[in-house]
Scaffold this active site. Structure first.
Site, PDB file in Angstrom:
ATOM      1  N   ASN A 116       0.833  -1.199   0.000  1.00  0.00           N
ATOM      2  CA  ASN A 116       0.000   0.000   0.000  1.00  0.00           C
ATOM      3  C   ASN A 116       0.865   1.246   0.000  1.00  0.00           C
ATOM      4  O   ASN A 116       1.948   1.276   0.576  1.00  0.00           O
ATOM      5  CB  ASN A 116      -0.966   0.005   1.192  1.00  0.00           C
ATOM      6  N   ARG A 117       0.378   2.246  -0.683  1.00  0.00           N
ATOM      7  CA  ARG A 117       0.956   3.592  -0.623  1.00  0.00           C
ATOM      8  C   ARG A 117      -0.188   4.596  -0.498  1.00  0.00           C
ATOM      9  O   ARG A 117      -0.299   5.548  -1.264  1.00  0.00           O
ATOM     10  CB  ARG A 117       1.842   3.880  -1.842  1.00  0.00           C
ATOM     11  N   PHE A 120      -1.808   8.384   4.005  1.00  0.00           N
ATOM     12  CA  PHE A 120      -2.596   9.044   5.055  1.00  0.00           C
ATOM     13  C   PHE A 120      -3.847   9.718   4.495  1.00  0.00           C
ATOM     14  O   PHE A 120      -4.172  10.859   4.834  1.00  0.00           O
ATOM     15  CB  PHE A 120      -1.755  10.092   5.807  1.00  0.00           C
ATOM     16  N   SER A 182       5.534   5.445   8.506  1.00  0.00           N
ATOM     17  CA  SER A 182       4.932   5.092   7.228  1.00  0.00           C
ATOM     18  C   SER A 182       5.885   5.460   6.099  1.00  0.00           C
ATOM     19  O   SER A 182       6.457   6.555   6.085  1.00  0.00           O
ATOM     20  CB  SER A 182       3.608   5.830   7.031  1.00  0.00           C
ATOM     21  N   ASN A 184       4.970   6.063   3.117  1.00  0.00           N
ATOM     22  CA  ASN A 184       4.162   6.627   2.032  1.00  0.00           C
ATOM     23  C   ASN A 184       3.951   8.133   2.105  1.00  0.00           C
ATOM     24  O   ASN A 184       3.228   8.690   1.277  1.00  0.00           O
ATOM     25  CB  ASN A 184       2.808   5.913   1.990  1.00  0.00           C
ATOM     26  N   THR A 185       4.526   8.786   3.110  1.00  0.00           N
ATOM     27  CA  THR A 185       4.534  10.244   3.183  1.00  0.00           C
ATOM     28  C   THR A 185       5.977  10.702   3.033  1.00  0.00           C
ATOM     29  O   THR A 185       6.816  10.340   3.860  1.00  0.00           O
ATOM     30  CB  THR A 185       3.961  10.744   4.521  1.00  0.00           C
ATOM     31  N   LYS A 220       5.023   4.080  16.919  1.00  0.00           N
ATOM     32  CA  LYS A 220       5.017   2.993  15.929  1.00  0.00           C
ATOM     33  C   LYS A 220       6.266   3.109  15.071  1.00  0.00           C
ATOM     34  O   LYS A 220       6.526   4.157  14.472  1.00  0.00           O
ATOM     35  CB  LYS A 220       3.765   3.049  15.056  1.00  0.00           C
ATOM     36  N   ASN A 249       5.509  -1.229  11.620  1.00  0.00           N
ATOM     37  CA  ASN A 249       4.775  -0.734  10.460  1.00  0.00           C
ATOM     38  C   ASN A 249       5.136  -1.595   9.243  1.00  0.00           C
ATOM     39  O   ASN A 249       5.794  -2.625   9.381  1.00  0.00           O
ATOM     40  CB  ASN A 249       5.152   0.739  10.212  1.00  0.00           C
TER      41      ASN A 249
END
Length: 347
Positions: A116-117, A120, A182, A184-185, A220, A249
């Site tokens: 997943n990307r 948020f 994460s 993805n940011t 996390k 994560n």
């Protein structure tokens, strides 16, 4: 039936679309009179042997649903019927944001994993707080609030975003999770470095202590940290006195995947979750617990699809566990199956 019939049917469609379809179906189904009671009776293992007291909170059982499944606190009451001891909403940011462009969620069927990307994507902390104030699941279900920064917020101003989320959610959650891991940011993982992370957590703790009742704050972390970086994490937890760690994560590693490399490459960037993450997340849990002398609680997440997977995390030192990708692959009775085995394990 779920794995033989329902899952193959769901996997014919786009992963993100099916997520919304399934959760909408759950909401509609449980709105039928009597169905919510039946679901609770079927999916919940109500056994005093499952209770856990962790960072000052009493959990009815140690199996939770990880952040990412219910980003906006839209389905808390429905998910509460599926046997979880706690749910984590988010990741939420101070301001609403759409996340990354679609497609951004992909299945690794051969690996029982996901990439997943999402980025948020959420409606903002205030919207989540409004929904949580209206929930009917009651205080028995423990709620965690996973908080992050907006994509367009520079790292130098990230603290303001985390503080805003903290204040917006304070009255509606039982504990907080600071998400700086994460992939993805853009630039977010730089906040895991020792100095910025120490400053961020210390400031949040200072603000937390000004509240009438301080709430547990957890961190996390990514599974891709080195042992040296994990040593820094242990020192940061001891110095700031946050309540604990969630490990881990998603991973940016693509090592050991059974899915064809060309297929994985076409999926592009993003974090891998599910079975490919199982062993590394357990290694991180074990390292943190052993090196710290079990000085703080760890919530284990990553690749839990069976009761044995959960036991592996608990035996490595985790106090609680969370599921996400395993919940998708194994179906709505996963928490029940894990809890039944854990209750027997106590004996």
């Amino acid at each position: 039936m779920y794995k033989r019939v329902i899952l193959p049917l769901l996997f014919r469609f786009d992963a993100e679309q099916i997520h919304h379809f399934a959760t909408s179906f759950l909401k509609i189904s449980l709105a039928i009179p009597g169905f919510r009671w039946l679901a609770r009776r079927f999916f919940t293992v109500d056994d005093p042997r499952l209770k856990r007291e962790v960072f000052g909170i009493s959990f009815p059982n140690p199996v939770g649903l990880a952040a990412g499944f219910d980003k906006n606190a839209e389905w808390v009451d429905e998910l509460a019927c599926l046997g979880f001891g706690f749910l984590e909403i988010g990741t939420v940011t101070p301001r609403p944001q759409p996340g990354n462009e679609r497609p951004r969620l992909f299945r690794l069927k051969a690996d029982k994993g996901l990439i997943n990307r999402m980025g948020f994507n959420n409606e903002g902390a205030k919207a989540a707080a409004v929904r949580l104030r209206k929930r009917t699941s009651g205080p028995r279900l423990i709620i965690g609030g996973n908080i992050g920064k907006n994509k367009n917020t520079p790292n130098e101003q990230a603290l303001d975003d985390y503080l805003a989320c903290f204040h917006d959610l304070y009255d509606t959650v039982d504990y907080f999770v600071v998400n700086v891991s994460s992939p993805n940011t853009p630039g977010l993982r730089a906040l895991q470095e020792k100095e910025p992370l120490m400053a961020l957590l210390q400031r949040l703790q200072d603000e937390n202590r000004r509240k009438p009742v301080a709430k547990p704050i957890l961190l996390k972390i990514a599974p891709d940290l080195t042992d040296s970086q994990l040593d820094d994490i242990i020192e940061i937890v001891r110095t700031t006195r946050i309540a604990g760690i969630i490990a881990t994560n998603t991973t940016i590693s693509r090592d050991g995947l059974q899915t064809d490399a060309q297929t994985v490459e076409k999926m592009g960037a993003g974090g891998v979750s599910g079975a490919p993450l199982k062993h590394r997340s357990t290694e991180v849990i074990r390292y943190l617990c052993q090196q710290s002398g079990h000085a703080f609680p760890v919530i284990g997440v990553g690749g839990i699809a069976t009761a044995e997977d959960a036991l592996e995390k608990l035996r490595a030192g985790a106090s609680l566990v969370q599921v996400y990708t395993g919940f998708i692959y194994e179906g709505p009775a996963l928490a029940k199956r894990i809890c039944k085995v854990l209750a027997e394990e106590v004996d």
